[in-house]
Design a protein around this motif. Sequence first.
Motif, mmCIF file in Angstrom:
data_model
loop_
_atom_site.group_PDB
_atom_site.id
_atom_site.type_symbol
_atom_site.label_atom_id
_atom_site.label_comp_id
_atom_site.label_asym_id
_atom_site.label_seq_id
_atom_site.Cartn_x
_atom_site.Cartn_y
_atom_site.Cartn_z
ATOM 1 N N ARG A 16 27.798 25.533 92.669
ATOM 2 C CA ARG A 16 27.385 26.657 93.714
ATOM 3 C C ARG A 16 25.890 26.292 93.955
ATOM 4 O O ARG A 16 25.416 26.344 95.199
ATOM 5 C CB ARG A 16 27.295 27.766 93.162
ATOM 6 C CG ARG A 16 26.961 29.129 93.865
ATOM 7 C CD ARG A 16 26.921 30.255 93.065
ATOM 8 N NE ARG A 16 25.864 30.266 91.912
ATOM 9 C CZ ARG A 16 24.671 30.361 92.146
ATOM 10 N NH1 ARG A 16 24.312 30.764 93.343
ATOM 11 N NH2 ARG A 16 23.733 30.402 91.027
ATOM 12 N N LYS A 44 25.738 23.123 96.496
ATOM 13 C CA LYS A 44 26.165 23.982 97.945
ATOM 14 C C LYS A 44 24.973 24.451 98.397
ATOM 15 O O LYS A 44 24.644 24.289 99.727
ATOM 16 C CB LYS A 44 27.563 24.753 97.574
ATOM 17 C CG LYS A 44 27.966 25.139 98.924
ATOM 18 C CD LYS A 44 29.193 26.059 98.839
ATOM 19 C CE LYS A 44 29.873 26.381 100.211
ATOM 20 N NZ LYS A 44 30.954 27.115 100.083
ATOM 21 N N GLU A 45 24.214 25.460 97.635
ATOM 22 C CA GLU A 45 23.051 25.948 98.177
ATOM 23 C C GLU A 45 21.877 25.095 98.534
ATOM 24 O O GLU A 45 21.318 25.417 99.763
ATOM 25 C CB GLU A 45 22.523 26.946 97.121
ATOM 26 C CG GLU A 45 23.389 28.259 96.944
ATOM 27 C CD GLU A 45 22.587 29.269 96.028
ATOM 28 O OE1 GLU A 45 21.879 28.688 95.149
ATOM 29 O OE2 GLU A 45 23.321 30.393 95.823
ATOM 30 N N GLU A 46 21.765 24.078 97.785
ATOM 31 C CA GLU A 46 20.629 23.016 98.376
ATOM 32 C C GLU A 46 21.199 22.274 99.500
ATOM 33 O O GLU A 46 20.270 21.764 100.255
ATOM 34 C CB GLU A 46 20.655 22.039 96.925
ATOM 35 C CG GLU A 46 19.827 22.568 95.926
ATOM 36 C CD GLU A 46 19.876 21.728 94.875
ATOM 37 O OE1 GLU A 46 20.103 20.749 94.859
ATOM 38 O OE2 GLU A 46 19.324 22.115 93.570
ATOM 39 N N ASN A 47 22.323 22.167 99.692
ATOM 40 C CA ASN A 47 22.810 21.340 100.920
ATOM 41 C C ASN A 47 22.758 22.122 102.121
ATOM 42 O O ASN A 47 22.394 21.516 103.132
ATOM 43 C CB ASN A 47 24.282 20.926 100.597
ATOM 44 C CG ASN A 47 24.466 19.864 99.679
ATOM 45 O OD1 ASN A 47 23.515 18.955 99.333
ATOM 46 N ND2 ASN A 47 25.693 19.682 98.942
ATOM 47 N N THR A 48 22.965 23.528 101.950
ATOM 48 C CA THR A 48 22.687 24.331 103.223
ATOM 49 C C THR A 48 21.385 24.795 103.395
ATOM 50 O O THR A 48 20.949 25.270 104.701
ATOM 51 C CB THR A 48 23.723 25.423 103.018
ATOM 52 O OG1 THR A 48 23.541 25.988 101.943
ATOM 53 C CG2 THR A 48 25.215 25.031 102.918
ATOM 54 N N LYS A 49 20.457 24.675 102.507
ATOM 55 C CA LYS A 49 19.157 24.777 102.643
ATOM 56 C C LYS A 49 18.407 24.333 103.927
ATOM 57 O O LYS A 49 17.683 24.907 104.670
ATOM 58 C CB LYS A 49 18.290 24.890 101.482
ATOM 59 C CG LYS A 49 16.987 25.529 101.410
ATOM 60 C CD LYS A 49 16.364 25.349 99.958
ATOM 61 C CE LYS A 49 15.150 26.025 99.973
ATOM 62 N NZ LYS A 49 14.423 26.237 98.640
ATOM 63 N N VAL A 59 19.464 23.141 106.710
ATOM 64 C CA VAL A 59 20.191 23.643 108.023
ATOM 65 C C VAL A 59 19.545 25.124 108.271
ATOM 66 O O VAL A 59 19.318 25.442 109.195
ATOM 67 C CB VAL A 59 21.596 23.548 107.839
ATOM 68 C CG1 VAL A 59 22.268 24.297 109.085
ATOM 69 C CG2 VAL A 59 22.104 22.158 107.602
ATOM 70 N N ARG A 60 19.533 25.828 107.186
ATOM 71 C CA ARG A 60 19.269 27.441 107.206
ATOM 72 C C ARG A 60 17.789 27.393 107.556
ATOM 73 O O ARG A 60 17.323 28.107 108.707
ATOM 74 C CB ARG A 60 19.430 27.874 106.021
ATOM 75 C CG ARG A 60 19.361 29.498 106.083
ATOM 76 C CD ARG A 60 19.449 30.285 104.378
ATOM 77 N NE ARG A 60 20.807 29.623 104.050
ATOM 78 C CZ ARG A 60 20.814 29.801 102.603
ATOM 79 N NH1 ARG A 60 19.969 30.044 101.715
ATOM 80 N NH2 ARG A 60 21.953 29.447 102.146
ATOM 81 N N THR A 61 17.032 26.625 107.042
ATOM 82 C CA THR A 61 15.486 26.610 107.224
ATOM 83 C C THR A 61 15.374 25.995 108.920
ATOM 84 O O THR A 61 14.583 26.822 109.393
ATOM 85 C CB THR A 61 14.731 25.504 106.427
ATOM 86 O OG1 THR A 61 15.129 25.730 104.991
ATOM 87 C CG2 THR A 61 13.311 25.683 106.661
ATOM 88 N N GLU A 62 15.990 25.222 109.403
ATOM 89 C CA GLU A 62 15.943 24.848 110.583
ATOM 90 C C GLU A 62 16.208 25.854 111.494
ATOM 91 O O GLU A 62 15.576 26.214 112.425
ATOM 92 C CB GLU A 62 16.595 23.395 110.902
ATOM 93 C CG GLU A 62 16.504 22.717 112.335
ATOM 94 C CD GLU A 62 17.262 21.714 112.555
ATOM 95 O OE1 GLU A 62 17.641 21.309 113.715
ATOM 96 O OE2 GLU A 62 18.012 21.363 111.813
ATOM 97 N N ASN A 63 17.547 26.741 111.424
ATOM 98 C CA ASN A 63 17.871 27.550 112.338
ATOM 99 C C ASN A 63 17.017 28.763 112.023
ATOM 100 O O ASN A 63 16.516 29.521 113.319
ATOM 101 C CB ASN A 63 19.282 28.160 111.740
ATOM 102 C CG ASN A 63 20.111 27.156 111.881
ATOM 103 O OD1 ASN A 63 20.216 26.408 112.882
ATOM 104 N ND2 ASN A 63 21.509 27.459 111.107
#
Length: 509
Positions: free
Chosen positions: A458, A461-466, A468-472
């Motif tokens: 978990r 997974k959070e580190e991988n999506t971080k 992308v989330r920051t760019e958005n």
Amino acid sequence: MSPPVPSDLGYVPPDGGWGWAVVFGASISVGFAYTFPKAFTIYFKELQAVYSISYSQIAWITSIMCATTYGGGPISSILVNRYGSRPVVIFGGLLCGIGMVSAAFCTSILQLYICVGFITGFGLALNLQPSVIIIGKYFLKRRPIANGLAMAGSPVMLCTLAPLNQFLFDNFGWRGSFLILGAILLHCCVAGALFRPIGAATTPVKPQVTGKGKDALKEEVTEDAMEMGSPTKVPMEDKVEEEGGKACCEKINQYLDFSLFKHRGFLIYLIGNVLMFLGFFAPIVFLAPYAKHIGIDEYSAAFLLSILAIVDMIARPTTGIIANSKWVRPQIQYFFSFSIAFNGTCHLLCPLASGYMGLVIYAIFFGLAFGMVCAMLFETLMDLVGAARFTSAVGLVTIAECCTILLGPPIGGTLIDTFGDYKYMFIKCGAVMVLAGTFLFIMNYYNYRMLAKEEKERKAKEENTKPVRTENEGRNSWNKETTRDGPELEPLSKEQEGLKEEVNGINEV
């Protein structure tokens, strides 16, 4: 003390205050629920002579009582979710009194099965589960200690009821004793009166409504109104029918959360406990009859239960304190597994005891092991599923356990009748409990490993999506700033247009 544990109740339990009065009331209710079937064995020999029945037949009284106490768990949980702990415990106390008073007028063993086994047993069920459930609502950080103190009510009652039953029997006979016991069981109603309701509703948190929140609420209301008035939407009758189809399942799930059967830790606990209860109660049921069988007098045989109760009384709160320590609480499931295996080892060694002193030593170690298991029996379940789902969990566990509780003492009685010796009953119970403890230890190790692995995945997974989330989030904030700056630049553009007009006018002139 153990590290802070997050609450899933919607409020922070007080961990004290009136909670200690609740613990006192719970110790009375839990004490009667656990002790009464054991103390009732004092009357077994007399009832055998009166009705001319075997060990296995007389053991069915205790088995039916214990099985009804546990089998009534789901009903008790539903009533607690609907009405709260206080009225359920008071009603249970009334049923206990009615059952024992009715038993005083029984003329057959079948009538005793109904009055003592079913009516009194169901009354005890309405005392046990609500008492354990309400402790989880009042305590969080000190919950293992509170549970240990509440469970200590059982040995206190056993220490008192075992010799009291012998005294009552000698002076009033078994029928007079049943009438007096019915009056004593009415004290459960007093204990239930101490269970003051507590919950999120008693400590409301006022929500702060901002301007944005009000606007959003207005938009939601407007959208709902448009949906209701829109001809393209599904008619309201169809929606009502769809909701009606789900209403039954939702209502059942509201009181009993069957999604717990998808919970890995809950399933491990359930299987281990169902196996454990096959040998949990039989040694206590037959301890006093075993002592009488080898030639020990009645009062000395009853005193064995008192010795067991005294050690049990000390073991339960002590176990609660140890279980609440920062070293044990994070791995409390291992401690519980060890306690079950230790309990089984005591039964395996019991046939080696010779004479009264040997049985005294067995009663001391048995009381220690029994107290350790009982102190953590519900705490470990609450540790696995959380306090919010505990009401449903305890109901589902007890209904599954009632089958092995029902069969345990009669199987032991059958072994005694078949071989004419008690040692095979003790060996059977010991082997079953050692097996249950080993199973829980291995499966809890597997569960902890899987939980650690899932937590690691978990976080990864959070580190991988971080990123992308920051760019958005950066894009969204830039768009918002651009939109916000638009109206502020309008006056400047108008001024520029005015200057252009003036310049054009001068040029024309």
